[in-house]
Scaffold this motif. Structure first.
Motif, PDB file in Angstrom:
ATOM      1  N   SER A  50       0.845  -1.189   0.000  1.00 43.62           N
ATOM      2  CA  SER A  50       0.000   0.000   0.000  1.00 43.62           C
ATOM      3  C   SER A  50       0.879   1.237   0.000  1.00 43.62           C
ATOM      4  N   ARG A  51       0.268   2.397  -0.016  1.00 47.25           N
ATOM      5  CA  ARG A  51       1.030   3.643  -0.109  1.00 47.25           C
ATOM      6  C   ARG A  51       1.897   3.881   1.120  1.00 47.25           C
ATOM      7  N   ARG A  52       1.579   3.243   2.243  1.00 51.28           N
ATOM      8  CA  ARG A  52       2.364   3.444   3.458  1.00 51.28           C
ATOM      9  C   ARG A  52       3.126   2.194   3.878  1.00 51.28           C
ATOM     10  N   GLY A  53       3.316   1.282   2.944  1.00 51.96           N
ATOM     11  CA  GLY A  53       4.101   0.100   3.258  1.00 51.96           C
ATOM     12  C   GLY A  53       3.311  -1.179   3.073  1.00 51.96           C
ATOM     13  N   PRO A  54       3.946  -2.337   3.256  1.00 48.41           N
ATOM     14  CA  PRO A  54       3.273  -3.619   3.069  1.00 48.41           C
ATOM     15  C   PRO A  54       2.251  -3.898   4.156  1.00 48.41           C
ATOM     16  N   ARG A  87      -9.236   0.412 -12.199  1.00 43.36           N
ATOM     17  CA  ARG A  87      -9.379   1.398 -11.135  1.00 43.36           C
ATOM     18  C   ARG A  87      -8.179   1.467 -10.207  1.00 43.36           C
ATOM     19  N   LYS A  88      -7.448   0.357 -10.091  1.00 46.61           N
ATOM     20  CA  LYS A  88      -6.330   0.337  -9.165  1.00 46.61           C
ATOM     21  C   LYS A  88      -5.363  -0.763  -9.554  1.00 46.61           C
ATOM     22  N   SER A  89      -4.081  -0.497  -9.427  1.00 46.46           N
ATOM     23  CA  SER A  89      -3.053  -1.497  -9.676  1.00 46.46           C
ATOM     24  C   SER A  89      -2.144  -1.560  -8.451  1.00 46.46           C
ATOM     25  N   PHE A  90      -1.752  -2.772  -8.055  1.00 48.63           N
ATOM     26  CA  PHE A  90      -0.991  -2.910  -6.819  1.00 48.63           C
ATOM     27  C   PHE A  90      -0.146  -4.180  -6.841  1.00 48.63           C
ATOM     28  N   TYR A  91       0.900  -4.174  -5.976  1.00 46.77           N
ATOM     29  CA  TYR A  91       1.783  -5.317  -5.832  1.00 46.77           C
ATOM     30  C   TYR A  91       1.313  -6.191  -4.677  1.00 46.77           C
ATOM     31  N   VAL A  92       1.453  -7.516  -4.845  1.00 45.00           N
ATOM     32  CA  VAL A  92       1.178  -8.456  -3.752  1.00 45.00           C
ATOM     33  C   VAL A  92       2.336  -9.446  -3.694  1.00 45.00           C
ATOM     34  N   SER A 118      12.725  -8.542  -4.888  1.00 43.84           N
ATOM     35  CA  SER A 118      13.449  -7.313  -4.599  1.00 43.84           C
ATOM     36  C   SER A 118      14.012  -7.397  -3.185  1.00 43.84           C
ATOM     37  N   ALA A 119      14.724  -6.363  -2.768  1.00 42.78           N
ATOM     38  CA  ALA A 119      15.315  -6.355  -1.430  1.00 42.78           C
ATOM     39  C   ALA A 119      14.243  -6.364  -0.349  1.00 42.78           C
ATOM     40  N   ARG A 120      13.070  -5.807  -0.643  1.00 43.34           N
ATOM     41  CA  ARG A 120      12.030  -5.684   0.380  1.00 43.34           C
ATOM     42  C   ARG A 120      10.862  -6.639   0.166  1.00 43.34           C
ATOM     43  N   MET A 121      10.667  -7.134  -1.035  1.00 43.38           N
ATOM     44  CA  MET A 121       9.513  -7.994  -1.311  1.00 43.38           C
ATOM     45  C   MET A 121       9.951  -9.239  -2.075  1.00 43.38           C
ATOM     46  N   ASP A 180       6.421   1.019  15.495  1.00 48.16           N
ATOM     47  CA  ASP A 180       7.357   0.418  16.432  1.00 48.16           C
ATOM     48  C   ASP A 180       8.263  -0.622  15.793  1.00 48.16           C
ATOM     49  N   HIS A 181       8.054  -0.920  14.513  1.00 53.99           N
ATOM     50  CA  HIS A 181       8.885  -1.931  13.885  1.00 53.99           C
ATOM     51  C   HIS A 181       8.951  -1.697  12.390  1.00 53.99           C
ATOM     52  N   ASP A 182       9.932  -2.306  11.777  1.00 50.83           N
ATOM     53  CA  ASP A 182      10.099  -2.173  10.338  1.00 50.83           C
ATOM     54  C   ASP A 182       9.095  -3.073   9.620  1.00 50.83           C
ATOM     55  N   PRO A 183       8.293  -2.530   8.706  1.00 50.14           N
ATOM     56  CA  PRO A 183       7.254  -3.330   8.049  1.00 50.14           C
ATOM     57  C   PRO A 183       7.797  -4.554   7.330  1.00 50.14           C
TER      58      PRO A 183
END
Length: 285
Positions: free
Chosen positions: A49-53, A109-114, A96-99, A257-260
């Motif tokens: 999402s726009r603010r992280g996984p 209407r919307k495109s997103f990564y899962v 990727s490094a994060r996913m 409080d933690h890294d997503p």
């Protein structure tokens, strides 16, 4: 006779599973029971999402993809989203490094990564979604969508406006252009335009560059014919405009409080695997 009994048993079990999915969304969810609809599979995926996984629950039917937010340890869900399979386009992606184990889901209407918890689950999701979609298009003669929304760049990807380079602060808030998906400041996203494949009537936030490009094309001239004036209009945050497919972008929990990414990987290891019934309506062995 055995075949008829088996089919009746399958139909009954399928209706019970669909009813359970309906009930998990409570009164805010839309009805899911329809003649001929079959629940193919279900499981948890991480949605960027726009603010992280964020973890989401996904349900694959033979004609739609349904997903929502998880509450009460997965027993209940909210913010139900329903996407017709004929409107979906999938794109496999490298890790990727994060996913890890990720792919892109495009819709008008919307495109997103899962991302799935394993490569095997990722392949199962992709193969079953594509199989159901191809069967649906062949059977119903539907025309697949050819226009898709851009993916939004996550908030944390840029500390400055991607148009004017001003620094984001508590008062200088982040916004997203609905046309290009860039993270921009309020001054660079005062314009509004109708983007038909996202919403046929609602004027959406666009950055100054996308507004200019829309205005210089014939198609763009039609889209911006209902642009609202920017000088006197009240400019709110992205959350003011969230509607329908945008609502799930709200963060249900504070994760300061933690890294997503660390939270995501540790939690996914303990999730139950993706479960499914084969598209040809045969119980898994």
């Amino acid at each position: 006779m055995d075949t008829m009994v088996h089919q009746l048993t399958f139909d009954k079990d399928n209706q019970e599973r669909i009813h359970a999915v309906e009930s998990s969304f409570g009164p805010s969810g839309k009805p899911l029971s329809q003649p001929g609809r079959v629940l193919i599979g279900e499981g948890r995926l991480v949605k960027q999402s726009r603010r992280g996984p964020q973890p989401k629950v996904f349900f694959l039917f033979n004609d739609v993809l349904v997903y929502g937010s998880i509450i009460l340890n997965g027993r209940w869900h909210k913010k139900q989203q329903i996407i017709p399979l004929e409107d979906i386009q999938l794109e496999d992606l490298e890790d990727s490094a994060r996913m890890r184990n990720q792919w892109l889901i495009r819709t008008p209407r919307k495109s997103f990564y899962v991302a799935a918890s394993s490569y095997e689950e990722k392949r199962a999701w992709i193969e079953h979604m594509e199989d159901c979609r191809s069967r649906l298009l062949e059977r119903a003669g539907c025309t697949p969508s050819s226009t898709f929304a851009v993916t939004w760049i996550p908030d944390q990807a840029s500390a400055v406006c991607m148009r004017c380079a001003c620094k984001f602060t508590v008062t200088q808030r982040r916004h997203h252009c609905r046309k290009c998906g860039f993270v921009v400041c309020g001054a660079c996203s005062k314009k509004r335009a109708i983007i038909g494949h996202i919403h046929p009537t609602k004027c959406l936030r666009v950055c100054t560059m996308c507004h200019s490009s829309l205005s210089t094309t014939e198609a763009g001239a039609q889209e911006v014919s209902r642009i609202r004036g920017s000088s006197t209009e009240k400019i709110g945050s992205d959350e003011d405009e969230f509607e329908g497919s945008y609502e799930e972008e709200e963060v249900e929990e504070q994760m300061d409080d933690h890294d997503p990414s660390r939270w995501m990987e540790s939690q996914m290891d303990s999730w139950s695997p993706y479960v499914y019934l084969r598209p040809e309506h045969v119980r898994p062995q």
